[in-house]
Design a protein around this motif. Structure first.
Motif, PDB file in Angstrom:
ATOM      1  N   UNK A   1     -53.866 -26.140  43.941  1.00 57.21           N
ATOM      2  CA  UNK A   1     -53.196 -25.439  45.049  1.00 57.21           C
ATOM      3  C   UNK A   1     -53.554 -23.968  44.883  1.00 57.21           C
ATOM      4  N   UNK A   2     -53.638 -23.239  46.014  1.00 60.45           N
ATOM      5  CA  UNK A   2     -53.914 -21.795  45.927  1.00 60.45           C
ATOM      6  C   UNK A   2     -52.719 -21.050  46.495  1.00 60.45           C
ATOM      7  N   UNK A   3     -52.295 -20.039  45.766  1.00 64.76           N
ATOM      8  CA  UNK A   3     -51.162 -19.249  46.222  1.00 64.76           C
ATOM      9  C   UNK A   3     -51.393 -17.795  45.802  1.00 64.76           C
ATOM     10  N   UNK A   4     -51.385 -16.896  46.762  1.00 66.85           N
ATOM     11  CA  UNK A   4     -51.520 -15.460  46.507  1.00 66.85           C
ATOM     12  C   UNK A   4     -52.679 -15.135  45.564  1.00 66.85           C
TER      13      UNK A   4
ATOM     14  N   UNK B   1     -55.338 -24.015  53.203  1.00 65.63           N
ATOM     15  CA  UNK B   1     -55.202 -24.251  51.769  1.00 65.63           C
ATOM     16  C   UNK B   1     -56.424 -24.901  51.143  1.00 65.63           C
ATOM     17  N   UNK B   2     -57.380 -25.369  51.966  1.00 60.15           N
ATOM     18  CA  UNK B   2     -58.617 -25.932  51.419  1.00 60.15           C
ATOM     19  C   UNK B   2     -59.392 -24.824  50.698  1.00 60.15           C
ATOM     20  N   UNK B   3     -60.214 -25.233  49.738  1.00 61.56           N
ATOM     21  CA  UNK B   3     -61.154 -24.265  49.171  1.00 61.56           C
ATOM     22  C   UNK B   3     -62.571 -24.781  49.419  1.00 61.56           C
ATOM     23  N   UNK B   4     -63.511 -23.844  49.561  1.00 58.22           N
ATOM     24  CA  UNK B   4     -64.901 -24.234  49.798  1.00 58.22           C
ATOM     25  C   UNK B   4     -65.751 -23.662  48.666  1.00 58.22           C
TER      26      UNK B   4
ATOM     27  N   UNK C   1     -68.857 -28.306  48.663  1.00 62.43           N
ATOM     28  CA  UNK C   1     -68.225 -28.472  49.971  1.00 62.43           C
ATOM     29  C   UNK C   1     -66.742 -28.119  49.917  1.00 62.43           C
ATOM     30  N   UNK C   2     -66.007 -28.737  50.866  1.00 64.64           N
ATOM     31  CA  UNK C   2     -64.599 -28.378  51.038  1.00 64.64           C
ATOM     32  C   UNK C   2     -63.697 -29.321  50.226  1.00 64.64           C
TER      33      UNK C   2
ATOM     34  N   UNK D   1     -65.702 -18.445  45.783  1.00 62.54           N
ATOM     35  CA  UNK D   1     -64.915 -19.539  46.377  1.00 62.54           C
ATOM     36  C   UNK D   1     -64.204 -19.023  47.625  1.00 62.54           C
ATOM     37  N   UNK D   2     -64.329 -19.767  48.718  1.00 57.17           N
ATOM     38  CA  UNK D   2     -63.641 -19.367  49.962  1.00 57.17           C
ATOM     39  C   UNK D   2     -62.333 -20.144  50.080  1.00 57.17           C
TER      40      UNK D   2
END
Ligand SMILES: Cc1cc2nc3c(=O)[nH]c(=O)nc-3n(C[C@H](O)[C@H](O)[C@H](O)COP(=O)(O)OP(=O)(O)OC[C@H]3O[C@@H](n4cnc5c(N)ncnc54)[C@H](O)[C@@H]3O)c2cc1C
Length: 511
Positions: free
Chosen positions: A222-225, A197-200, A205-206, A191-192
């Motif tokens: 949500x992504x954090x650290x 803050x988007x993930x791909x 897709x995004x 996962x990118x």
């Protein structure tokens, strides 16, 4: 003669809080808990509302703060799928403390044990019976089945409460089909994570952070650290037990159903599932058996249950103490139902409103959200909603409409100047002793109160609040009686209040 005064079934937050409060009321409780250890299954992640004031009054708040996962957050509180942004207010009507439930249970258990409570883990109550003098519980412990007797038994045994059922107390209401799965996992290597803050995800897709409604439910992340926090919400007909842990396979299946494709997940950090019910026990008392906490009420929104459940026990403990000590005036124990059923019903109203705001995308509900959003941008409405959510506005029902407006409310933390120095209402409430607080040196009031000096303390003090002349404060920090500078009440009304809440006075020779 019984084995103990009160059997508490269940060592969740409600049972453990009750144990400590009963010890303060001079009662010997015995806590029976079927789990061998404190559960690690993640449940509540914080305490909020009036219970924090009460814990401070008992001198316990520091122990919770030391075990908390962070400082007080800015009190931005979820309401339905909106937020009450209480940071806009100077006088915040409620606070919140982020602390995992297992830490809450640990602090409460240590406190109860420090005060001399026996907590038996690995002991399951199988059956209860009662007669006019006692309650008997049949218990399966590590060494087999045994019986234990007590004057009263309190079911603090959670939403499925076997005790409530055994006592024949109805628990009507509804179960929502909504199932929420909440997780924190490490971000999978495939996962990118983008700067915004988007993930791909390959094949998907995004994805944008926040809430996304799909044909099959709601997905939020949500992504954090390096940590992906995510939640799925689906309507399902299966019944889940919130005490059963959520597995990674169940989470992955849910993500697939909601998103329509596989979401690669890293390693689990925290997994939990919660469902919503909207139910309340018809009676909180059936003879010598009472219920409190989730056993008495389930609300269809988060953030309310612990506050209301732990406060149930603060109301109940001193009343049970009065019954067991033999001085309870008629109706005192029944007032537990009257007061706490009322508080539970009020919490039910605000959580039902949250369910209505959260549940559908019907244009009418969307309009309701818009109206509500506008209303809570006004300071008085926002303050009022904060007080309702935190239950800081609860005023227990007063049979006499002429009663002073402070009667039934939670005592404010006045600073008090006395001959022995400065103190406060919070300090006075540490020992859970009722107190007549005389702020105007009214000898007529002391003379009356002295007749109850075996049950209540009398404190003479000066305070900066120049409107109140005197307050009679119960052990649960609720005001039983008050009088004002501008409309002083005579001592006869104090006598009535003392008799109502604290029974008969001392015989004249002893007063
Ligand atoms: C994922 C999740 C998140 C949540 N988040 C929040 C939140 O943020 N804020 C909030 O206020 N609330 C939250 N809640 C709700 C909160 O966890 C409950 O309200 C709380 O656990 C209720 O406490 P209780 O002591 O009344 O019951 P419980 O915690 O259910 O405890 C009951 C105890 O009784 C024991 N027991 C049951 N039957 C018997 C028996 N026959 N004999 C002996 N022991 C028995 C059980 O083992 C259990 O330990 C959340 C719940 C979940 C599932």
């Amino acid at each position: 003669m019984t084995d103990t005064d009160v059997i508490i079934v269940g060592a969740g937050p409600t049972g453990l809080m009750l144990a400590g409060e009963l010890r303060l009321a001079g009662v010997e409780p015995l806590v029976l808990e079927r789990q061998a250890q404190i559960r690690e299954t993640p449940k509540a992640s914080g305490l909020g509302g009036r219970i924090l004031d009460l814990l401070r009054y008992r001198g316990l708040l520091e122990r919770f703060e030391a075990a908390a996962s962070g400082p007080y957050p800015p009190p931005r509180f979820p309401f339905g799928n909106l937020y009450l942004d209480l940071t806009q207010l100077d006088d915040v009507p409620m606070h919140a403390l982020p602390i995992p439930q297992r830490a809450i249970e640990r602090v409460l258990e240590d406190h109860a044990r420090d005060l001399g409570t026996e907590v038996r883990r690995g002991h399951e109550v199988l059956a209860v019976s009662q007669d006019e003098n006692a309650v008997t519980a049949e218990v399966r412990g590590p060494d087999g089945v045994y019986r234990v007797t007590a004057r009263y038994l309190v079911g603090c045994d959670g939403g499925r409460s076997p005790i409530r059922e055994l006592a024949g107390i109805a628990f009507s209401g509804i179960t929502y089909p909504e199932v929420n799965r909440l997780a924190q996992v490490t971000v999978h290597e495939s996962v990118t994570v983008h700067d915004d803050g988007d993930i791909e995800v390959a094949g998907m897709g995004r994805l944008h952070p926040g809430f996304t409604r799909t044909d099959n439910g709601v997905f939020a992340f949500a992504v954090n650290a390096g940590v992906l926090s995510l939640q799925t919400t689906e309507d399902e007909s299966a019944e889940y037990d919130d005490n059963e842990p959520l597995s990674m396979a169940e989470l992955a299946d849910s993500c697939r159903r909601v998103l329509g494709a596989d979401l690669p997940l890293g390693d689990p950090i925290r997994l939990s599932r919660y469902t919503f019910q909207d139910r309340q026990a018809e009676r909180y008392r059936a003879g010598r058996i009472l219920v409190a906490g989730d056993a008495a009420h389930l609300f269809p929104a988060t953030g309310t249950a612990l506050n209301v459940g732990m406060l149930d026990t603060v109301d109940l403990a001193w009343k049970l103490g009065a019954e067991i000590a033999g001085w309870a005036p008629a109706g005192l124990l029944d007032s537990y139902h009257d007061e706490r059923h009322f508080a539970g019903a009020r919490a039910r109203t605000q959580t039902r409103a949250q369910a209505a705001l959260r549940r559908t995308d019907d244009p009418a509900v969307e309009a309701l959200r818009d109206v509500f959003r506008e209303l809570i941008s006004d300071t008085p409405a926002l303050r009022r909603m904060g007080a309702m959510v935190g239950a800081t506005d609860v005023r227990y029902p007063q049979p006499d409409p002429e009663t002073h407006p402070l009667a039934g409310t939670f005592a404010p933390d006045l600073t008090l100047h006395t001959d022995q120095g400065t103190t406060s209402v919070a300090e006075l409430m540490r020992t859970a002793r009722p107190v007549l607080l005389d702020l105007a040196d009214r000898t007529d009031l002391h003379e009356v109160a002295r007749e109850w000096s075996h049950r209540i303390d009398i404190r003479i003090a000066k305070t900066d609040d120049l409107t109140t002349e005197a307050l009679l404060i119960r052990p649960d920090a609720h005001i039983a009686w008050a009088t004002d500078v501008h409309a002083p009440t005579d001592a006869a009304t104090l006598r009535t209040a003392l008799t109502t809440w604290f029974g008969e006075p001392l015989p004249a020779a002893d007063a």
